[in-house]
Structure formats: C-alpha cells, structure tokens
Design an enzyme around this catalytic site. Structure first.
Site, PDB file in Angstrom:
ATOM      1  N   LYS A 100      -7.920 -19.073 -47.710  1.00 17.39           N
ATOM      2  CA  LYS A 100      -7.497 -19.064 -46.310  1.00 17.39           C
ATOM      3  C   LYS A 100      -6.251 -19.927 -46.078  1.00 17.39           C
ATOM      4  O   LYS A 100      -5.585 -19.784 -45.061  1.00 17.39           O
ATOM      5  CB  LYS A 100      -8.631 -19.501 -45.383  1.00 17.39           C
ATOM      6  CG  LYS A 100      -8.986 -20.960 -45.397  1.00 17.39           C
ATOM      7  CD  LYS A 100      -9.999 -21.268 -44.289  1.00 17.39           C
ATOM      8  CE  LYS A 100     -10.317 -22.751 -44.245  1.00 17.39           C
ATOM      9  NZ  LYS A 100     -11.235 -23.089 -43.133  1.00 17.39           N
ATOM     10  N   ASP A 101      -5.923 -20.834 -47.031  1.00 17.57           N
ATOM     11  CA  ASP A 101      -4.712 -21.649 -46.907  1.00 17.57           C
ATOM     12  C   ASP A 101      -3.455 -20.909 -47.356  1.00 17.57           C
ATOM     13  O   ASP A 101      -2.340 -21.356 -47.082  1.00 17.57           O
ATOM     14  CB  ASP A 101      -4.839 -22.928 -47.750  1.00 17.57           C
ATOM     15  CG  ASP A 101      -5.868 -23.907 -47.204  1.00 17.57           C
ATOM     16  OD1 ASP A 101      -6.184 -23.824 -46.005  1.00 17.57           O
ATOM     17  OD2 ASP A 101      -6.355 -24.745 -47.982  1.00 17.57           O
ATOM     18  N   ARG A 151      -8.469 -20.493 -33.623  1.00 16.05           N
ATOM     19  CA  ARG A 151      -9.406 -19.363 -33.734  1.00 16.05           C
ATOM     20  C   ARG A 151     -10.811 -19.767 -33.296  1.00 16.05           C
ATOM     21  O   ARG A 151     -11.457 -19.082 -32.497  1.00 16.05           O
ATOM     22  CB  ARG A 151      -9.419 -18.868 -35.191  1.00 16.05           C
ATOM     23  CG  ARG A 151     -10.525 -17.862 -35.508  1.00 16.05           C
ATOM     24  CD  ARG A 151     -10.616 -17.629 -37.015  1.00 16.05           C
ATOM     25  NE  ARG A 151     -10.895 -18.855 -37.742  1.00 16.05           N
ATOM     26  CZ  ARG A 151     -12.104 -19.381 -37.905  1.00 16.05           C
ATOM     27  NH1 ARG A 151     -13.156 -18.802 -37.376  1.00 16.05           N
ATOM     28  NH2 ARG A 151     -12.267 -20.491 -38.604  1.00 16.05           N
ATOM     29  N   ARG A 152     -11.299 -20.894 -33.827  1.00 16.07           N
ATOM     30  CA  ARG A 152     -12.646 -21.344 -33.460  1.00 16.07           C
ATOM     31  C   ARG A 152     -12.708 -21.704 -31.974  1.00 16.07           C
ATOM     32  O   ARG A 152     -13.643 -21.313 -31.269  1.00 16.07           O
ATOM     33  CB  ARG A 152     -13.042 -22.560 -34.309  1.00 16.07           C
ATOM     34  CG  ARG A 152     -13.283 -22.245 -35.771  1.00 16.07           C
ATOM     35  CD  ARG A 152     -13.414 -23.524 -36.595  1.00 16.07           C
ATOM     36  NE  ARG A 152     -13.659 -23.223 -38.008  1.00 16.07           N
ATOM     37  CZ  ARG A 152     -13.301 -24.016 -39.015  1.00 16.07           C
ATOM     38  NH1 ARG A 152     -12.678 -25.165 -38.761  1.00 16.07           N
ATOM     39  NH2 ARG A 152     -13.565 -23.676 -40.266  1.00 16.07           N
ATOM     40  N   ARG A 169      -8.571 -33.819 -37.055  1.00 16.01           N
ATOM     41  CA  ARG A 169      -7.906 -33.567 -38.333  1.00 16.01           C
ATOM     42  C   ARG A 169      -8.479 -34.472 -39.416  1.00 16.01           C
ATOM     43  O   ARG A 169      -9.230 -35.402 -39.153  1.00 16.01           O
ATOM     44  CB  ARG A 169      -6.398 -33.839 -38.209  1.00 16.01           C
ATOM     45  CG  ARG A 169      -5.594 -32.795 -37.444  1.00 16.01           C
ATOM     46  CD  ARG A 169      -5.457 -31.470 -38.171  1.00 16.01           C
ATOM     47  NE  ARG A 169      -5.208 -31.618 -39.587  1.00 16.01           N
ATOM     48  CZ  ARG A 169      -4.030 -31.913 -40.138  1.00 16.01           C
ATOM     49  NH1 ARG A 169      -2.979 -32.093 -39.366  1.00 16.01           N
ATOM     50  NH2 ARG A 169      -3.900 -32.024 -41.442  1.00 16.01           N
ATOM     51  N   ARG A 175     -13.478 -36.220 -41.245  1.00 15.30           N
ATOM     52  CA  ARG A 175     -13.961 -35.632 -40.007  1.00 15.30           C
ATOM     53  C   ARG A 175     -15.435 -35.966 -39.753  1.00 15.30           C
ATOM     54  O   ARG A 175     -15.838 -36.244 -38.623  1.00 15.30           O
ATOM     55  CB  ARG A 175     -13.731 -34.112 -40.013  1.00 15.30           C
ATOM     56  CG  ARG A 175     -12.286 -33.750 -39.672  1.00 15.30           C
ATOM     57  CD  ARG A 175     -12.055 -32.256 -39.687  1.00 15.30           C
ATOM     58  NE  ARG A 175     -11.806 -31.775 -41.046  1.00 15.30           N
ATOM     59  CZ  ARG A 175     -11.671 -30.498 -41.364  1.00 15.30           C
ATOM     60  NH1 ARG A 175     -11.792 -29.561 -40.435  1.00 15.30           N
ATOM     61  NH2 ARG A 175     -11.429 -30.125 -42.601  1.00 15.30           N
ATOM     62  N   CYS A 263      -1.786 -19.585 -38.541  1.00 17.81           N
ATOM     63  CA  CYS A 263      -2.668 -20.587 -37.941  1.00 17.81           C
ATOM     64  C   CYS A 263      -2.234 -20.951 -36.522  1.00 17.81           C
ATOM     65  O   CYS A 263      -2.932 -21.681 -35.824  1.00 17.81           O
ATOM     66  CB  CYS A 263      -2.746 -21.832 -38.814  1.00 17.81           C
ATOM     67  SG  CYS A 263      -1.226 -22.786 -38.900  1.00 17.81           S
TER      68      CYS A 263
END
Length: 362
Positions: A100-101, A151-152, A169, A175, A263
């Site tokens: 996904k990166d 997105r979330r 972040r 986190r 993103c």
C-alpha cells in the site's frame, strides 16, 4: 540521504574460499518493516539455501517527518523513495515494501517481482484501555478517534457521525504509546495486518468490516521490488507470488491509478477472488464522508488458451508475474480500469478534485 547500514559487496568469500552470492535486501528501519523483511528473507532462504541474504535498513521521508499528516506532505513516494534510490545505485538488490506504500506508477526500470499472500486487509480499532469492551458506536459523543488516513476518516465520519477524528502519526509502537499514555484519543485505527505481524493481535478491539470501512489499495500485502533488468533476481523472487493476492492487488492498483488517486484523496476498495471470478468494490469519498460514489464489478480470470504467461517487460500497474497467466493479469487490470471509468462517469472526478483542494487548503 543518510548512508544505508550494512551494504556490502555482492560477492563474498566463504570460509572454504568459494565465492557465494550475496543478495542485499533494502528495508525501512521500523520494527514492523524489519519483521516483514525477515519474513521475506526466511522464505527466500528456504528456496535458495546457497544464497546469502543481508538486510540493509534505512530511513525514508515518511519516517523522518512525523509532525505532519501524510496527505499534507505532498510526496507520493513517502516510504519508498530512499529505498528505490539505493536500488538504482546497486546498493541493494531487492526492496521489501508494504504494497500500500508503493505508488501505482513505479519509476522507470523498477518492477514488483513478488506480491506475497495477503494478511488481513481490514482496518482494526484499538480502544483506549478505559473504553475496553466498547465498540465505536458505543463511544461517548465527540470522542476523538486517531487516524492519519483520509480514507478511514471519511468513511468513519459517515458511519459514526457522533465521533471526531484527528491525525496521529508515528510507527505502530509510537501510536499505541500515544493512545495508552495520554487521554487525547478514545481509540485509534490501524491496519490489522501490522498488528498481527507485530504479535499484538490482543490489542485489536474490533475489526472494521467493509460495510463500515473498506480498506486501502494493496493493504495487508507485502511487495518485493527489483530492478526490471535483473532477470535472475526477478525469477528468484517470483515464486513468492500468491495468485489470488496478485490479481486482487492489480485490480485495486489499476482502479486507483485510473482515478489518479493517492493518499491525498479518500479512495477505498474491497476485493474477492472466488470460483475464477474477481470481484472489485471501489468507492471515492468527500473529506467529511457526506459525498460518496461506490460500485461493484466482476470479471472472469479464467486464462485463455492463446498466451499462457506474461511476455518480457509486461508489467501490470508495476507488477511483473511471469508465473501467472497473462490473460488473467490483463483481466484484473481491466476490472480496475472499468470500475474507475464507471465511477468517473458518475462524477468521481469532482468529488476527488474537491477533496484534494480542501486537503491542500487545510
């Protein structure tokens, strides 16, 4: 850029004086990245016991800029650029990424030579200890949820309008520490795959099903990036390809690329491979989740008889898979493009353009 650690000569003398091949594997320095790279290394060592695999760790832009939301930094290759620079300079031979990166368009001369079997692609809710046993819909009004993902946030604002969302972040360790040691967040949203790979599955309070929050393109899958010209290394890693994961991720990446997403805009997907059919659900959202376009399409991935495998230099959204029928790969890519076209015909471009402009202005 800081000098990568542990880079060595690709040929090294063994104790008996014979030269053994050394393959240098580039990775980010985070604990999760190292765990993922070790996993790939172990797989390759089983298949190639005569080859020595060395890990070269380095920091990326995304690792260094921790006080800004990813969507605001304005760099598409936040977690990959330094690694690809090392690959270009022959300082490493392969690079292990979270798929996904990886941008949907890779720099010239690079390709994804392996996409491994996908871990859970879903997002997970990790609640503050004081809210143990609750779910998102049970949290008090105006509870703050931490996520750095547009997105979330867009999907969850739509589904749980009583909650508020703020950026958080840092790597997984950071986190979780911010969640546990402060009262700033009632919960944070993380990829379930990362928590599982770290051995922290017990921190997952609930898994978000697609009806609540569809996942990011490529989420949960590991990718091995190589120099496209290095045919021997491409052949070495290609056996790690997982058939269904490859087709699902090609469809997802084609969908995102055709939408010209990234993103900095809220784009979400859900895929299934079942009975030689590939299903793709894709959606685009406004930043606050109030506007949404969503649809589902399917395609047969049964290979035709004319051309069995991919030809030389035939990559699909950056993925080269010689051991998967070319017609199946092409069908997966077509599915992603067709669904993107459908959403664009319904006005997706306006939603994404507005989302991008609002995000830039924040």
């Amino acid at each position: 850029m800081e000098k990568p650690e542990e880079a060595q000569n690709p040929l090294e003398k063994e104790g008996n004086g014979n030269a053994s091949r050394v393959i240098r594997m580039g990775t980010r320095k985070s604990q999760l990245a190292r765990i993922q790279t070790d996993y790939v290394k172990d797989k390759l060592m089983e298949l190639h016991p005569d080859v020595k695999f060395e890990i070269v760790a380095m920091s990326t832009i995304g690792d260094k800029i921790l006080d800004t939301a990813l969507s605001k930094i304005g760099e598409k290759s936040l977690f990959t650029k330094e690694l690809e620079n090392a690959l270009e300079r022959n300082e490493v031979d392969i690079v292990v990424h979270s798929l996904k990166d990886l941008p949907t368009t890779l720099p010239p001369g690079f390709t994804v030579g392996a996409v491994l079997e996908r871990e859970s692609p879903f997002d997970a809710v990790v609640l503050h200890p004081k809210h143990a046993g609750l779910s998102l819909d049970m949290l008090p009004e105006k509870s703050v949820i931490g996520t750095s993902s547009l997105r979330r946030a867009a999907q969850l604002k739509r589904r749980f309008p009583h909650l508020e969302f703020e950026s958080i972040r840092g790597n997984l360790n950071t986190r979780l520490k911010k969640l546990d040691e402060k009262d700033d967040f009632a919960a944070i949203i993380l990829a379930a795959a990362g928590l599982k790979r770290m051995g922290w599955e017990n921190r997952i309070s609930m898994i978000l099903e697609p009806a609540d929050c569809m996942y990011a393109v490529g989420q949960g899958a590991l990718a091995v990036e190589v120099r496209a010209r290095d045919r021997d290394i491409l052949n070495m890693v290609s056996v790690l390809h997982h058939h269904d994961t490859v087709l699902r991720c090609i469809a997802e990446r084609a969908f995102l690329r055709h939408l010209e997403g990234g993103c900095s805009v809220p784009v979400a997907v859900h895929t299934e491979a079942k009975d030689a059919l590939l299903y793709l659900t894709g959606a685009v959202y406004s930043l606050d989740g109030s506007d949404m376009l969503k649809d589902t399409m399917q395609i047969s991935t049964v290979p035709d008889n004319e051309k069995t495998h991919a030809s030389d230099d035939c990559a699909h959204v950056g993925v080269t898979a010689y051991n998967i029928p070319e017609s199946s790969l092409a069908a997966a890519e077509k599915l992603g493009v067709d669904l993107a076209e459908l959403l664009l015909s319904k006005g997706a471009k306006d939603i994404l353009t507005t989302a991008r402009q609002l995000n830039d202005a924040r």
